[in-house]
Enzyme design. Structure first.
Site, PDB file in Angstrom:
ATOM      1  N   SER A   1       0.852  -1.199   0.000  1.00 15.32           N
ATOM      2  CA  SER A   1       0.000   0.000   0.000  1.00 15.32           C
ATOM      3  C   SER A   1       0.879   1.237   0.000  1.00 15.32           C
ATOM      4  O   SER A   1       2.033   1.186   0.455  1.00 15.32           O
ATOM      5  CB  SER A   1      -0.864   0.007   1.269  1.00 15.32           C
ATOM      6  OG  SER A   1      -1.576   1.224   1.387  1.00 15.32           O
TER       7      SER A   1
ATOM      8  N   TYR B   1      -1.730   0.150  10.740  1.00 16.70           N
ATOM      9  CA  TYR B   1      -1.829  -0.309   9.343  1.00 16.70           C
ATOM     10  C   TYR B   1      -0.567   0.079   8.581  1.00 16.70           C
ATOM     11  O   TYR B   1       0.030  -0.742   7.874  1.00 16.70           O
ATOM     12  CB  TYR B   1      -3.084   0.296   8.699  1.00 16.70           C
ATOM     13  CG  TYR B   1      -3.304  -0.139   7.266  1.00 16.70           C
ATOM     14  CD1 TYR B   1      -3.505  -1.477   6.947  1.00 16.70           C
ATOM     15  CD2 TYR B   1      -3.326   0.796   6.231  1.00 16.70           C
ATOM     16  CE1 TYR B   1      -3.710  -1.886   5.618  1.00 16.70           C
ATOM     17  CE2 TYR B   1      -3.543   0.406   4.910  1.00 16.70           C
ATOM     18  CZ  TYR B   1      -3.733  -0.934   4.613  1.00 16.70           C
ATOM     19  OH  TYR B   1      -3.941  -1.330   3.309  1.00 16.70           O
TER      20      TYR B   1
HETATM   21  P1  NDP Z   1     -10.875  -6.836   1.010  1.00 13.79           P
HETATM   22  O1  NDP Z   1     -11.278  -6.642   2.429  1.00 13.79           O
HETATM   23  O2  NDP Z   1     -11.903  -6.773  -0.048  1.00 13.79           O
HETATM   24  O3  NDP Z   1     -10.110  -8.240   0.843  1.00 13.79           O
HETATM   25  C1  NDP Z   1      -9.307  -8.785   1.827  1.00 13.79           C
HETATM   26  C2  NDP Z   1      -9.155 -10.261   1.539  1.00 13.79           C
HETATM   27  O4  NDP Z   1      -8.287 -10.855   2.509  1.00 13.79           O
HETATM   28  C3  NDP Z   1     -10.460 -11.018   1.590  1.00 13.79           C
HETATM   29  O5  NDP Z   1     -10.548 -11.882   0.470  1.00 13.79           O
HETATM   30  C4  NDP Z   1     -10.358 -11.838   2.867  1.00 13.79           C
HETATM   31  O6  NDP Z   1     -11.095 -13.043   2.716  1.00 13.79           O
HETATM   32  C5  NDP Z   1      -8.853 -12.084   2.920  1.00 13.79           C
HETATM   33  N1  NDP Z   1      -8.409 -12.449   4.261  1.00 13.79           N
HETATM   34  C6  NDP Z   1      -8.626 -11.765   5.402  1.00 13.79           C
HETATM   35  N2  NDP Z   1      -8.104 -12.426   6.440  1.00 13.79           N
HETATM   36  C7  NDP Z   1      -7.561 -13.569   5.929  1.00 13.79           C
HETATM   37  C8  NDP Z   1      -6.898 -14.664   6.511  1.00 13.79           C
HETATM   38  N3  NDP Z   1      -6.665 -14.732   7.825  1.00 13.79           N
HETATM   39  N4  NDP Z   1      -6.477 -15.679   5.718  1.00 13.79           N
HETATM   40  C9  NDP Z   1      -6.695 -15.620   4.378  1.00 13.79           C
HETATM   41  N5  NDP Z   1      -7.324 -14.605   3.762  1.00 13.79           N
HETATM   42  C10 NDP Z   1      -7.755 -13.581   4.547  1.00 13.79           C
HETATM   43  O7  NDP Z   1      -9.710  -5.759   0.757  1.00 13.79           O
HETATM   44  P2  NDP Z   1      -9.100  -5.157  -0.598  1.00 13.79           P
HETATM   45  O8  NDP Z   1      -9.331  -6.094  -1.703  1.00 13.79           O
HETATM   46  O9  NDP Z   1      -9.534  -3.762  -0.706  1.00 13.79           O
HETATM   47  O10 NDP Z   1      -7.542  -5.164  -0.211  1.00 13.79           O
HETATM   48  C11 NDP Z   1      -6.680  -6.207  -0.622  1.00 13.79           C
HETATM   49  C12 NDP Z   1      -5.248  -5.841  -0.230  1.00 13.79           C
HETATM   50  O11 NDP Z   1      -4.913  -4.581  -0.804  1.00 13.79           O
HETATM   51  C13 NDP Z   1      -5.024  -5.713   1.259  1.00 13.79           C
HETATM   52  O12 NDP Z   1      -3.741  -6.203   1.586  1.00 13.79           O
HETATM   53  C14 NDP Z   1      -5.055  -4.208   1.479  1.00 13.79           C
HETATM   54  O13 NDP Z   1      -4.299  -3.832   2.607  1.00 13.79           O
HETATM   55  C15 NDP Z   1      -4.440  -3.711   0.198  1.00 13.79           C
HETATM   56  N6  NDP Z   1      -4.797  -2.352  -0.165  1.00 13.79           N
HETATM   57  C16 NDP Z   1      -6.112  -1.967  -0.246  1.00 13.79           C
HETATM   58  C17 NDP Z   1      -6.419  -0.656  -0.555  1.00 13.79           C
HETATM   59  C18 NDP Z   1      -7.825  -0.159  -0.629  1.00 13.79           C
HETATM   60  O14 NDP Z   1      -8.001   1.084  -0.622  1.00 13.79           O
HETATM   61  N7  NDP Z   1      -8.825  -1.004  -0.689  1.00 13.79           N
HETATM   62  C19 NDP Z   1      -5.355   0.346  -0.818  1.00 13.79           C
HETATM   63  C20 NDP Z   1      -4.035  -0.187  -0.731  1.00 13.79           C
HETATM   64  C21 NDP Z   1      -3.768  -1.471  -0.411  1.00 13.79           C
HETATM   65  P3  NDP Z   1     -11.774 -13.898   3.894  1.00 13.79           P
HETATM   66  O15 NDP Z   1     -12.380 -12.928   4.837  1.00 13.79           O
HETATM   67  O16 NDP Z   1     -12.758 -14.749   3.156  1.00 13.79           O
HETATM   68  O17 NDP Z   1     -10.649 -14.691   4.490  1.00 13.79           O
END
Ligand code: NDP
Length: 267
Positions: A152, A165
């Protein structure tokens, strides 16, 4: 150049698809990355904890003629990750690992930050990512593959309220950088993708404990924030380049964002 890239991206019918493991594939950037890579001819292995979402994703990809398996996996859990990796590797080599699983919990100042929020982000964003990278590294190296970490811009510029974060995202970027240095000369490349503001359905909602108005306010008035497909496309581009071309880092923001604190909002 264009020819060699095209030859690489379109799997010939006689060749098995290159397999990409995508973590966090049940929503947001991970789900869109799974769709984008599958449409590009990759065999996708989708990982997350929610089986219903993974199954729906795999079904929708297969309905369009793509290849998608899924494995339920909690990357914060050693046993769950071990089992997942065993299952994946038994099916064949892995060419790319795209680490999208991650989250932000809370936006409290350092003085009053909740230790459990910090612990949760560290366990998931840092140690979970480290755990799955370590376990898949041997097969990735055998395939002359790619480790890609979605970190990020929070890992580049700290902001007030973002301490836990940001700290976890700084750590992810450092992990990518150091892994790359340590593996120089080995057949593996390491890519960091650092997005700015991306409007996904769940990310801000989880950050604010399900509070819709706080989550919506993150994107309020921002013309054209990034969407998951913008990040997925940059991931596809980076992993589709020839194996010997390493895109060290991609920083990608919406045009309206100069930095976390310099965000244009329409009045
Ligand atoms: P989401 O919340 O949509 O997706 C997060 C994903 O992580 C989900 O599929 C969730 O699935 C999975 N996850 C959470 N905990 C676990 C776990 N313990 N084991 C395996 N999988 C897990 O977030 P985004 O798609 O928006 O973000 C994705 C990435 O991008 C993250 O790392 C975020 O920090 C980064 N990011 C996002 C930004 C934004 O503005 N959205 C900006 C910059 C970076 P489930 O709950 O089914 O396990």
């Amino acid at each position: 150049m264009a020819d060699s890239v095209n030859q690489k991206t379109i799997a010939k019918p006689s060749e098995p698809a290159r397999r990409a493991v995508v973590t966090g594939a049940s929503s947001g950037i991970g789900a869109e990355t799974a769709r984008t890579l599958a449409a590009d001819g990759w065999g996708v292995v989708a990982l997350a904890r929610r089986e219903d979402k993974l199954k729906a994703l795999a079904d929708s990809i297969k309905a369009k003629g793509g290849s998608c398996e899924y494995v339920v996996c909690d990357i914060t859990d050693e046993g769950s990750t071990n089992d997942a990796v065993k299952t994946i590797v038994a099916e064949g080599p892995v060419k790319a690992l795209v680490n999208c699983a991650g989250a932000a919990f809370g936006k409290d100042p350092v003085a009053t930050a909740n230790l459990d929020d910090w612990r949760g982000m560290y366990e998931l964003n840092v140690l979970g990512t480290l755990r799955i990278i370590q376990k898949l590294l041997p097969t990735l190296k055998e395939s002359e593959g790619t480790v890609l970490i979605v970190s990020s811009t929070a890992g580049i510029e700290p902001y007030e309220g973002g301490s836990g974060y940001c700290a976890s995202k700084f750590a992810e970027r450092v992990m990518a950088r150091v892994l790359r240095l340590e593996q120089i000369g080995e057949p593996i490349r390491v890519i960091d993708v650092s997005p700015g503001l991306v409007q996904t359905e769940e990310f801000s909602l989880k950050r604010f404990g399900g509070d819709h108005s706080k989550a919506d306010s993150v994107y309020e008035g921002v013309p054209d924030p990034l969407h998951a497909n913008d990040i997925a496309e940059s991931i596809r581009w980076a992993v589709d380049l020839p194996d010997t071309v390493d895109i060290d880092s991609i920083v990608i923001r919406p045009r309206a964002e100069g930095s976390y604190t310099k965000l244009y909002r329409k009045k």
